[in-house]
Design a protein around this motif. Structure first.
Motif, PDB file in Angstrom:
ATOM      1  N   ASN A  10       0.791  -1.131   0.047  1.00 34.28           N
ATOM      2  CA  ASN A  10      -0.056   0.038  -0.026  1.00 34.28           C
ATOM      3  C   ASN A  10       0.970   1.176   0.051  1.00 34.28           C
ATOM      4  O   ASN A  10       1.521   1.436   1.041  1.00 34.28           O
ATOM      5  N   ALA A 178       0.431  -0.475  15.470  1.00 40.12           N
ATOM      6  CA  ALA A 178       1.652  -0.887  14.945  1.00 40.12           C
ATOM      7  C   ALA A 178       1.889  -0.349  13.533  1.00 40.12           C
ATOM      8  O   ALA A 178       2.911  -0.656  12.620  1.00 40.12           O
ATOM      9  N   SER A 220       4.127  -2.420  10.134  1.00 41.60           N
ATOM     10  CA  SER A 220       5.599  -2.437  10.278  1.00 41.60           C
ATOM     11  C   SER A 220       6.169  -3.748   9.906  1.00 41.60           C
ATOM     12  O   SER A 220       6.986  -4.216  10.502  1.00 41.60           O
ATOM     13  N   VAL A 221       5.340  -4.290   8.674  1.00 43.29           N
ATOM     14  CA  VAL A 221       6.110  -5.489   8.038  1.00 43.29           C
ATOM     15  C   VAL A 221       7.451  -5.247   7.285  1.00 43.29           C
ATOM     16  O   VAL A 221       7.337  -4.305   6.572  1.00 43.29           O
ATOM     17  N   LEU A 239      -0.237  -6.713   4.376  1.00 42.84           N
ATOM     18  CA  LEU A 239      -0.414  -5.421   3.718  1.00 42.84           C
ATOM     19  C   LEU A 239       0.683  -4.462   4.335  1.00 42.84           C
ATOM     20  O   LEU A 239       0.860  -4.145   5.449  1.00 42.84           O
ATOM     21  N   GLY A 241       2.990  -0.849   4.361  1.00 46.87           N
ATOM     22  CA  GLY A 241       3.174   0.255   3.935  1.00 46.87           C
ATOM     23  C   GLY A 241       4.811   0.646   3.424  1.00 46.87           C
ATOM     24  O   GLY A 241       5.048   0.595   2.527  1.00 46.87           O
TER      25      GLY A 241
HETATM   26  O1  G3P Z   1      -1.544  -0.463   4.766  1.00 48.95           O
HETATM   27  C1  G3P Z   1      -0.648  -1.083   5.200  1.00 48.95           C
HETATM   28  C2  G3P Z   1      -0.043  -0.251   6.503  1.00 48.95           C
HETATM   29  O2  G3P Z   1      -1.129   0.561   7.007  1.00 48.95           O
HETATM   30  C3  G3P Z   1       1.029  -0.544   7.449  1.00 48.95           C
HETATM   31  O3  G3P Z   1       1.944   0.243   7.040  1.00 48.95           O
HETATM   32  O4  G3P Z   1       3.944   1.167   7.169  1.00 48.95           O
HETATM   33  O5  G3P Z   1       3.537  -0.046   9.022  1.00 48.95           O
HETATM   34  O6  G3P Z   1       4.088  -1.140   7.001  1.00 48.95           O
HETATM   35  P1  G3P Z   1       3.292   0.145   7.428  1.00 48.95           P
END
Ligand code: G3P
Length: 257
Positions: A10, A178, A220-221, A239, A241
């Motif tokens: 995303n 997270a 936070s993956v 998912l 970011g």
């Molecule tokens: O949709 C993905 C999300 O909201 C996670 O974002 O930056 O923590 O990987 P992030």
């Protein structure tokens, strides 16, 4: 387990069409170099609306093994809705997926479960797969109500969607605390809620529907934690970011196996 993991990036409100061009090309190269196998995971990018045409053109031209989608969809059909983007428009651009109910839309645009449900139905009506987001804020988790809260959201978001459609859609569990914080839920935290969501789908529908629906974890993956999270039985993807904005990192996440 017959569910193919789905790893979706995303991009949120980042990258103009020039930067999007580089990212998609670099991602194509990185996946190729990593020996990406689409039978082992599905790679998806979710650019801002303004980049979708660019991304689609590059993916088609280079025959890249990457699906793409949109970050939102209007609950209305084409017409006098200034600023909205319809399901017809997105499906004509070749979008396969549409994210609905992201916590940033729920929070900054006051999106209710009722609206999220209408948007999910609109995506399905236009031949696209909704990725329905859910997840709790920190206060809710601290109060120990995270499962109840998230399952409640999903029950409302799925209202009136028939089993055969639910079996094909994607649910993304993203604990708000997270997201973008660097603070990842533990793999056990992710499993706890993803399992509860699957149980809820079983209660609402039936066991085959619950076995088929894909449930992602988001928050936070990174390349460093994806394998541990993906090892959990009820987590069928991520998912992503921030880490999806770097081709090398996202490629590592997609090829976690
Ligand atoms: O949709 C993905 C999300 O909201 C996670 O974002 O930056 O923590 O990987 P992030």
């Amino acid at each position: 387990m017959s569910r193919t993991p789905i790893m979706a990036g995303n991009w949120k409100m980042n990258l103009d069409h020039v930067a999007a061009t580089s990212l998609v090309q670099d991602l194509g190269e990185a996946l190729k170099a990593a020996g990406y196998d689409s039978a082992k995971s599905e790679a998806v990018v979710i650019p801002p609306f303004t980049d979708i045409r660019t991304v689609a053109t590059l993916i088609d031209a280079d025959k890249l093994p990457i699906a793409y989608g949109a970050q939102d969809i209007s609950a209305h059909d084409d017409g006098a809705y200034t600023g909205e983007v319809s399901g017809t428009m997105l499906s004509k651009l070749g979008c396969s997926y549409v994210v609905v109910g992201h916590s940033e839309r729920r929070e900054y645009h006051n999106e209710s479960d009722e609206l999220v449900n209408a948007k999910a139905k609109k995506a399905i009506e236009n031949g696209m797969t909704p990725i329905i987001c859910c997840g709790e804020a920190l206060e809710v988790r601290k109060a120990g109500k995270h499962v109840e809260h998230t399952v409640g959201q999903i029950k409302a978001d799925l209202d009136g969607i028939p089993a055969e459609q639910v079996a094909k859609l994607v649910i993304a569990y993203e604990p708000i605390w997270a997201i973008g914080t660097g603070e990842t839920a533990t793999a056990d935290d992710a499993q706890e809620v993803c399992q509860a969501i699957r149980e809820a789908v079983k209660e609402l529908y039936d066991a085959p529907t619950a076995e088929a629906v894909r449930i992602q974890y988001g928050g936070s993956v990174k390349p460093a934690n994806v394998a541990e999270i993906m090892a959990k039985p009820d987590v069928d993807g991520a998912l992503v970011g921030g880490a999806s904005l770097k081709a090398g990192d996202f490629s590592k996440i997609v090829t976690f196996y």
